[in-house]
Write an enzyme that holds these catalytic residues in place. Structure first.
Site, PDB file in Angstrom:
ATOM      1  CE1 TYR A  32       0.090   1.979   4.299  1.00  0.00           C
ATOM      2  CE2 TYR A  32       1.065  -0.216   4.440  1.00  0.00           C
ATOM      3  CZ  TYR A  32       0.867   1.054   4.975  1.00  0.00           C
ATOM      4  OH  TYR A  32       1.449   1.388   6.173  1.00  0.00           O
ATOM      5  CE  LYS A 149       3.209   3.098   3.173  1.00  0.00           C
ATOM      6  NZ  LYS A 149       3.727   3.340   4.546  1.00  0.00           N
ATOM      7  CD  GLU A 181      10.236   1.382  10.409  1.00  0.00           C
ATOM      8  OE1 GLU A 181      10.317   2.303   9.582  1.00  0.00           O
ATOM      9  OE2 GLU A 181      10.070   0.191  10.081  1.00  0.00           O
ATOM     10  CG  LEU A 205       8.440   2.476   4.722  1.00  0.00           C
ATOM     11  CD1 LEU A 205       8.202   1.307   3.771  1.00  0.00           C
ATOM     12  CD2 LEU A 205       7.120   3.100   5.143  1.00  0.00           C
TER      13      LEU A 205
END
Length: 285
Positions: A32, A149, A181, A205
Site C-alpha cells: 500500500y 510497504k 522506527e 521503511l
C-alpha cells in the site's frame, strides 16, 4: 458518501467489494501507499509511485496500471470527493485466486486487485504538531523486510494500542538495543544542530517524507547523520521527532516518560515542519 476506486470502477463506498478469496484479505499479500493532499494537490506523488513499484517488484507482484493511469485515478478521486487536505490510500494485492493456497497464483490468470480511497484530515494545523507527542519503546518483532510497504500491520497496530494503554501517543520499536522506527513513521533525534536517524536498510521503511525532510535539512545547512541510536541516547537528546506522509514533521516531547529537552517542540523540528509544508505546497501536483 465518498467515492472509491475498485478494479477500474468508481463506486460509492457502500458498494465497494472485493472477493473473500482476495489474498490481501487471506494472506496479507499486498502492498500500500498513502499520498498526502494539500490544497487539492498530491504531495510527493512521484516518490510514492517509485516506492510502490519497488514493493511490487520485491514481492514479484504485477502492477495493475501504469504510473500515468495511477495519477489520473488519484486526481479524479480527490476531485470527486472534494479533498482539499487529507490523503489518498492505495492498496494492491495479488488478487483473488479460485482457492485459498499458499502458492502464488499465476498472474496471467489472476489479476491484481487495486483499491483506492480518500480521506479528509487536518494535516497543516495538527494539534499534535503544536504540543508534541509522547512515545514508549517496545521490542521490534516484525519480519525482516520492513523496507517493503506491505499490509502486514498487526504488530504496528498492537504497538499503537500499547502506547495508548500507557497514556502515550505512539511507540518506537527497538531491535538489538537500537531504535528502528515508529509504528507508522521514521524516528529522529537532534543533538545540537545535528539530526540523527537510522540509515536505510531492510530494517526500516524507506520513508518518502523522510527523504524529502533530510534533503530540506541539508539545504538549510543542518547536519544529518544516518546511524543507529538507543532509547537512552534519545532521552538525552535536545529534540526528537517523527516523519510520515500524514504527520509531516511531528515533534516528540517524551520517551518512556522521560522528558526530551524542555518538554516542548524544539526549534529544529518546528523549522523542518515549516520548510516541508512550504516546499510541498510548491511542488504538489
Amino acid at each position: 458518501m465518498n467515492t472509491v476506486y475498485v478494479n477500474g470502477e468508481y463506486v460509492p463506498q457502500s458498494d465497494a467489494r472485493v472477493s473473500v478469496y482476495d489474498r490481501g484479505f487471506l494472506m496479507a499479500d499486498g502492498v500500500y501507499e498513502v499520498t498526502s493532499v494539500l490544497d487539492g494537490k498530491l504531495v510527493d506523488f512521484d516518490g510514492h509511485v517509485k516506492r510502490l513499484w519497488r514493493s511490487l517488484s520485491e514481492l514479484d507482484m504485477a502492477a495493475p496500471v501504469t504510473e500515468d493511469e495511477l495519477l489520473e485515478i488519484h486526481r479524479r478521486l480527490v476531485e470527486l470527493n472534494n479533498i482539499e487536505e487529507g490523503g489518498v490510500y492505495l492498496q494492491v494485492t495479488r488478487g483473488a485466486a479460485p482457492e485459498r493456497d499458499f502458492a502464488f497464483p499465476n498472474p496471467d490468470e489472476v489479476p491484481s486487485t487495486l483499491v483506492l480511497f480518500t480521506f479528509a484530515k487536518n494535516l497543516v494545523g495538527s494539534p499534535a504538531a503544536d504540543k508534541g507527542i509522547k512515545v514508549i519503546s517496545i521490542e521490534d518483532i516484525r519480519w525482516g523486510r520492513r523496507d517493503i510497504k506491505t499490509v502486514q500491520l498487526l504488530y504496528p497496530s498492537m504497538g499503537k494500542m500499547l502506547a495508548k494503554k500507557a497514556g502515550a501517543d505512539d511507540a518506537w520499536m527497538v531491535e538489538d538495543g537500537f531504535v528502528t522506527e515508529g509504528t507508522s513513521n521514521n524516528a529522529y533525534i537532534v543533538k545540537g544542530n545535528k539530526i540523527i536517524t537510522r540509515g536505510l536498510s531492510n530494517d526500516i521503511l524507506h520513508g518518502i517524507t523522510r527523504a524529502a525532510v533530510l534533503r530540506f535539512a541539508q539545504e538549510a545547512q543542518m547536519e544529518v547523520e544516518e546511524r543507529n541510536f538507543t532509547i537512552e541516547e534519545a532521552q538525552q537528546a535536545d529534540e526528537a521527532f517523527i516523519t510520515s506522509a500524514t504527520t509531516f514533521v511531528q515533534p516528540v516531547v517524551a520517551i518512556d516518560e522521560a522528558q526530551i529537552g524542555d518538554g516542548v517542540p524544539g526549534k529544529v523540528a518546528r523549522r523542518l515542519r515549516e520548510i516541508y509544508i512550504e516546499e510541498s505546497r510548491k511542488a504538489a501536483i
